[in-house]
Scaffold this motif. Structure first.
Motif, PDB file in Angstrom:
ATOM      1  N   CYS A 172      54.946  -8.551  12.397  1.00 21.94           N
ATOM      2  CA  CYS A 172      55.833  -8.658  11.212  1.00 21.94           C
ATOM      3  C   CYS A 172      57.147  -7.894  11.954  1.00 21.94           C
ATOM      4  CB  CYS A 172      55.213  -7.657  10.064  1.00 21.94           C
ATOM      5  SG  CYS A 172      53.961  -8.617   9.244  1.00 21.94           S
ATOM      6  N   ASP A 228      53.797 -12.026   6.645  1.00 22.32           N
ATOM      7  CA  ASP A 228      53.542 -11.028   5.604  1.00 22.32           C
ATOM      8  C   ASP A 228      52.528 -11.857   4.573  1.00 22.32           C
ATOM      9  OD1 ASP A 228      54.985  -9.037   6.150  1.00 22.32           O
ATOM     10  OD2 ASP A 228      56.909  -9.804   5.610  1.00 22.32           O
ATOM     11  N   SER A 269      49.013 -10.957   6.261  1.00 19.92           N
ATOM     12  CA  SER A 269      48.724  -9.867   7.234  1.00 19.92           C
ATOM     13  C   SER A 269      47.543  -9.245   6.823  1.00 19.92           C
ATOM     14  CB  SER A 269      49.836  -8.639   6.845  1.00 19.92           C
ATOM     15  OG  SER A 269      49.816  -8.276   5.622  1.00 19.92           O
TER      16      SER A 269
END
Length: 463
Positions: A310, A333, A336
């Motif tokens: 990220c 994201d 994650s």
């Protein structure tokens, strides 16, 4: 001859041949001598005269001599003799060509092929040596490209046909000395010399050749081959040294950076590989930066380093504002790893959705304010965002994206011709976003005011 004094006539011809062999009209004498022997039915004597003459008379003055000899062999000779005569005639033609245009390397190639078909080693080497003596007139690669293949063929002949390894080594060495490496070079020649030494099991000499190549005329092919050899031998420290020199010579070469990092990955040196990637992306100029970033991102993904991934996407987005980077960061994201073990799964999902949505909103705002002309890219971003909201299930909010979605409108625009006039129109697809529609009334008022002012100015001019 008329009185039957054959032996006396022969002695006269022989004496004349000895005294006038270098005369400019010697060809006429030798033809007459050979025809005399033919009339005497002395076929072998006639053949010997022809061959002696062909060795003595300059090639440029022996055209009639070759023609007569060929006719003689066709009449009296066997298959081998006829073939020798034909070869002699072709040899004469090639000699004439290379004498007139010594820098026509194609003529030399043809001449060499002729001699190789005959198989006389001394003759073959003589023609090769004469050919390579004709050095190109200028230090430009276009002049050297054909010439260098004379050396390559010479080296291959000595190694494969003549089986003379010392002469082969000398040919490669002399060629590499001759090439003006400061102006131009040939990686092929360096690599062929290296391969030859490897075939002779002389690794020290092969390394010396490649080292000289890197020192005198570094090329990507040289580095790649040298690294391949050392990698095959398991000399990883040498490989690292070579990659460092490769990168020092060409810091913008993404291939070199990626292969260096790939080496460290294969050795399990994760930190070293990451450091190499970091040094690479810090370069001011790169030839294919998108490929390098993709490799680095994939490296962190494979290591399950989602936070690092990220961060990388964020850095890439700050640099390029690229659509793919925005979409990629949004995807990372949303996938994650767990934020904190003590946080519930539901809260983790909500947090991931929020972070993903924030990335898309940032990207959309950039395209709206800083790059409003990139309407198609903005529409593609919204499409990806919508798909992502759908994939979130009950946590997604498709209406958030739908109210930003554009309306497609087919428009026409003029196509300028070569003289600058407009003679045709082409259709294209335009995108009208909701925020543009809100500004449209104001724009129409301004446009009407401009037309009114222009019309008033024209009326004043008419008065």
């Amino acid at each position: 001859m008329k009185r039957g004094e054959v032996e006396r006539a022969r002695r006269v011809y022989e004496r004349a041949a000895d005294l006038l062999a270098d005369d400019e009209h010697a060809e006429v004498l030798f033809v007459a001598f050979a025809e005399f022997e033919e009339r005497c039915r002395e076929v072998e004597r006639a053949r010997a005269v022809y061959k002696y003459a062909l060795d003595r008379v300059p090639k440029g003055q022996a055209e009639e001599l070759y023609r007569k000899f060929l006719a003689f062999e066709k009449q009296f000779g066997d298959r081998e003799g006829i073939e020798d005569a034909i070869v002699g005639k072709r040899r004469f033609q090639y000699e004439d060509e290379v004498r007139k245009t010594p820098l026509n390397y194609d003529s030399w190639f043809d001449y060499i092929r002729l001699e190789e078909s005959v198989g006389n080693k001394d003759r073959i080497r003589e023609v090769y040596e004469r050919a390579i003596a004709n050095i190109p007139p200028a230090e430009e690669k276009r002049y050297w490209q054909r010439y260098i293949y004379l050396w390559i063929n010479y080296a291959l002949y000595e190694e494969l046909d003549a089986k003379d390894m010392e002469r082969t080594r000398e040919v490669y060495s002399e060629c590499l000395k001759l090439i003006p490496h400061k102006k131009l070079t040939f990686s092929k020649m360096w690599l062929m010399a290296t391969q030859f030494e490897i075939r002779q099991k002389n690794l020290k000499a092969a390394r010396r050749i490649l080292g000289n190549a890197i020192g005198m005329a570094p090329k990507g092919k040289i580095f790649k081959r040298y690294i391949e050899i050392e990698l095959y031998l398991g000399n990883f420290e040498r490989c690292r040294t070579l990659y460092e020199k490769y990168i020092e010579w060409s810091p913008a070469n993404c291939y070199a950076w990626m292969k260096y990092a790939e080496l460290e990955k294969s050795l399990g040196e994760t930190d070293r590989a990451r450091s190499i990637y970091e040094l690479a992306i810090a370069q001011s100029a790169l030839d294919t930066p998108e490929v390098l970033w993709k490799e680095y991102l994939q490296f962190e993904i494979d290591k399950n380093e989602f936070h690092r991934t990220c961060e990388l996407y964020e850095r890439l987005l700050d640099r390029t504002k690229d659509l793919k980077a925005s979409v990629g960061l949004g995807g990372e994201d949303s996938q994650s790893e767990e934020i904190k073990n003590e946080v519930s799964y539901q809260q983790q999902q909500i947090e991931q959705v929020r972070r993903c949505r924030a990335v898309f909103e940032r990207a959309f705002e950039y395209f709206r304010t800083s790059a409003p002309e990139l309407k198609e890219e903005r529409a593609m971003l919204l499409e990806e965002w919508l798909n992502k909201e759908v994939s979130f299930g009950h946590l997604g909010d498709v209406t958030l994206v739908q109210k930003k979605a554009p309306r497609k409108v087919k428009r026409k625009r003029p196509v300028p011709s070569e003289d600058g006039s407009t003679t045709a129109y082409e259709e294209y697809m335009d995108y009208i976003f909701p925020d543009e529609v809100a500004l449209a009334p104001n724009l129409k008022i301004l446009e009407a005011a401009y037309k009114w002012k222009k019309q008033k100015t024209d009326d004043t001019d008419d008065d």
